[in-house]
Design a protein around this motif. Structure first.
Motif, PDB file in Angstrom:
ATOM      1  N   LYS A  56      -9.226   1.527  -7.255  1.00 13.54           N
ATOM      2  CA  LYS A  56      -8.646   1.237  -5.937  1.00 13.54           C
ATOM      3  C   LYS A  56      -9.650   1.615  -4.849  1.00 13.54           C
ATOM      4  CE  LYS A  56      -4.512   2.314  -3.138  1.00 13.54           C
ATOM      5  NZ  LYS A  56      -5.130   2.949  -1.964  1.00 13.54           N
ATOM      6  N   LEU A  94      -4.670   6.670   1.444  1.00 14.37           N
ATOM      7  CA  LEU A  94      -3.311   6.130   1.438  1.00 14.37           C
ATOM      8  C   LEU A  94      -3.020   5.544   0.062  1.00 14.37           C
ATOM      9  CD1 LEU A  94      -3.206   4.274   4.891  1.00 14.37           C
ATOM     10  CD2 LEU A  94      -2.326   6.540   4.367  1.00 14.37           C
ATOM     11  N   ASN A  95      -1.810   5.747  -0.431  1.00 14.06           N
ATOM     12  CA  ASN A  95      -1.458   5.142  -1.712  1.00 14.06           C
ATOM     13  C   ASN A  95      -0.975   3.718  -1.506  1.00 14.06           C
ATOM     14  OD1 ASN A  95       1.193   5.307  -0.801  1.00 14.06           O
ATOM     15  ND2 ASN A  95       1.741   7.022  -2.115  1.00 14.06           N
ATOM     16  N   ASP A  96      -0.503   3.082  -2.562  1.00 14.46           N
ATOM     17  CA  ASP A  96      -0.081   1.677  -2.476  1.00 14.46           C
ATOM     18  C   ASP A  96       1.107   1.480  -1.543  1.00 14.46           C
ATOM     19  OD1 ASP A  96      -2.072   0.901  -4.210  1.00 14.46           O
ATOM     20  OD2 ASP A  96      -0.803   1.066  -5.998  1.00 14.46           O
ATOM     21  N   ASN A  97       1.872   2.543  -1.313  1.00 19.62           N
ATOM     22  CA  ASN A  97       3.021   2.474  -0.391  1.00 19.62           C
ATOM     23  C   ASN A  97       2.662   2.915   1.023  1.00 19.62           C
ATOM     24  OD1 ASN A  97       4.823   1.649  -2.461  1.00 19.62           O
ATOM     25  ND2 ASN A  97       5.016   3.776  -3.156  1.00 19.62           N
ATOM     26  N   LYS A  98       1.359   3.023   1.277  1.00 21.18           N
ATOM     27  CA  LYS A  98       0.837   3.406   2.592  1.00 21.18           C
ATOM     28  C   LYS A  98       1.252   4.814   3.001  1.00 21.18           C
ATOM     29  CE  LYS A  98      -0.991  -0.662   2.955  1.00 21.18           C
ATOM     30  NZ  LYS A  98      -2.453  -0.810   2.730  1.00 21.18           N
ATOM     31  N   LYS A  99       1.445   5.665   2.019  1.00 17.77           N
ATOM     32  CA  LYS A  99       1.780   7.060   2.293  1.00 17.77           C
ATOM     33  C   LYS A  99       0.547   7.937   2.106  1.00 17.77           C
ATOM     34  CE  LYS A  99       6.709   6.859   1.160  1.00 17.77           C
ATOM     35  NZ  LYS A  99       7.813   7.437   0.331  1.00 17.77           N
TER      36      LYS A  99
END
Length: 347
Positions: A56, A94-99
């Motif tokens: 990623k 940021l992770n895939d959930n934008k967190k």
């Protein structure tokens, strides 16, 4: 015959691992096949998560890999600076959930260790000529003080479970239904030092009331017998008498020792919530988890016996250095207290 708890967890992990592998480059499957015989499904899942973050990073930061995976040849061309840049990325992203994701030194170290193992496989098999991950220096881990319960806090915690004093009105209604289970559960964790994953996997027929022994499955699938005290026996027997009256309709839970309100095998998250619920009443300034109860047991056992090898064996540490590292502060106290034991002359 239904699968055991540990077998069922392995099945779930394998299914999840296959899902994760489908989102990684095809050559990753070769790596996972190579480590299958010497790792647990849980360990391989951790590798898959870590490698997923690495790829990623490449797709987000490196313009050469926008929306595509690097080939083996491109992986070979990555430099030491690319890996250093990845370490910087791990501190915050940021992770895939934008967190927001913030990694501690320990988290960064694990992910770099995964990448080193990954690169080593391809390098040793001569599929790549360069190994930039080998040049990376691991972050230094600062030793943290062990958070645990003091003796008086253990007493207060068990008293809180018995009385329910300090719980909210909603928690009190659940307390009436679960008090016997909860005090058996917490006394077992505090009185044996077993891991929460080992605890939730216990079946009724794993318990021998005569010898006070419990069969558990350690990490890696090793089956061992641990022993509990007469004090724990009192709470455990009381719960077992109650548990035998409950019939679970779930095939994976019919033999489980600890059940949820839905009469299904209790899970790790539920045990974490139980520990948090009662500990916040007694020690609101300490973040107590099931692992901290394990540390509490290990500390008390070491203080009482002074036998670090016994503590390592009971806790299931394969390397006694792991135990020594965790209880170094207590060892220092023991050395300090021993300064006047040896006499040079009788007064």
């Amino acid at each position: 015959m239904p699968l055991s708890y540990s077998e069922n967890q392995d099945k779930k992990n394998i299914v999840h691992l296959r899902e994760l592998l489908s989102s990684l480059p095809l050559y990753c499957k070769d790596f996972f096949r190579s480590i299958e015989h010497r790792t647990t499904t849980r360990t391989r899942l951790a590798y898959a998560y870590d490698l997923g973050i690495f790829f990623k990073f490449l797709s987000e930061v490196n313009p050469s890999f926008k929306n595509k995976f690097p080939t083996i040849e491109e992986l070979d061309n990555l430099s030491f600076m690319d890996i250093e840049e990845y370490m910087e990325y791990l501190k915050y992203h940021l992770n895939d959930n934008k967190k927001d994701v913030l990694n501690s030194e320990q988290g960064i170290k694990r992910k770099i260790a995964s990448l080193k193992t990954f690169y080593n496989y391809f390098y040793k098999n001569e599929l790549i000529k360069n190994n930039p991950a080998l040049l990376v220096t691991m972050p230094k881990i600062r030793q943290k003080e062990i958070i645990r319960l003091e003796i008086d806090e253990v007493v207060k915690l068990l008293d809180a479970v018995e009385s329910g004093e300090g719980l909210s009105s909603k928690e009190t209604s659940y307390h009436k239904k679960n008090k016997v289970r909860d005090i058996a559960l917490l006394s077992l964790l505090l009185g044996t030092g077993i891991r929460v994953s080992e605890c939730v996997g216990i079946n009724i027929n794993d318990i021998d009331k005569e010898t006070h022994g419990i069969r558990i499955h350690r990490k890696g699938g090793k089956e061992v017998i641990i022993y509990y005290s007469d004090e724990v026996s009192h709470y455990l027997n009381r719960y077992i008498d109650e548990r035998k009256k409950i019939i679970s309709n779930d095939i994976y839970s019919e033999d489980a020792l600890f059940l949820s309100l839905q009469n299904k095998r209790i899970n790790v998250r539920s045990v974490e919530n139980i520990v948090k619920k009662y500990s916040k009443i007694v020690v609101p300034l300490k973040h107590i988890t099931p692992h901290k109860l394990r540390s509490t047991y290990g500390t008390n056992l070491y203080k009482e016996t002074g036998d670090i090898y016994l503590v390592a064996d009971v806790l299931g540490h394969e390397d006694v250095n792991t135990t020594k590292k965790h209880y170094a502060a207590i060892e220092e106290d023991r050395r300090r207290n021993a300064r006047n034991i040896v006499k040079l002359r009788d007064n």
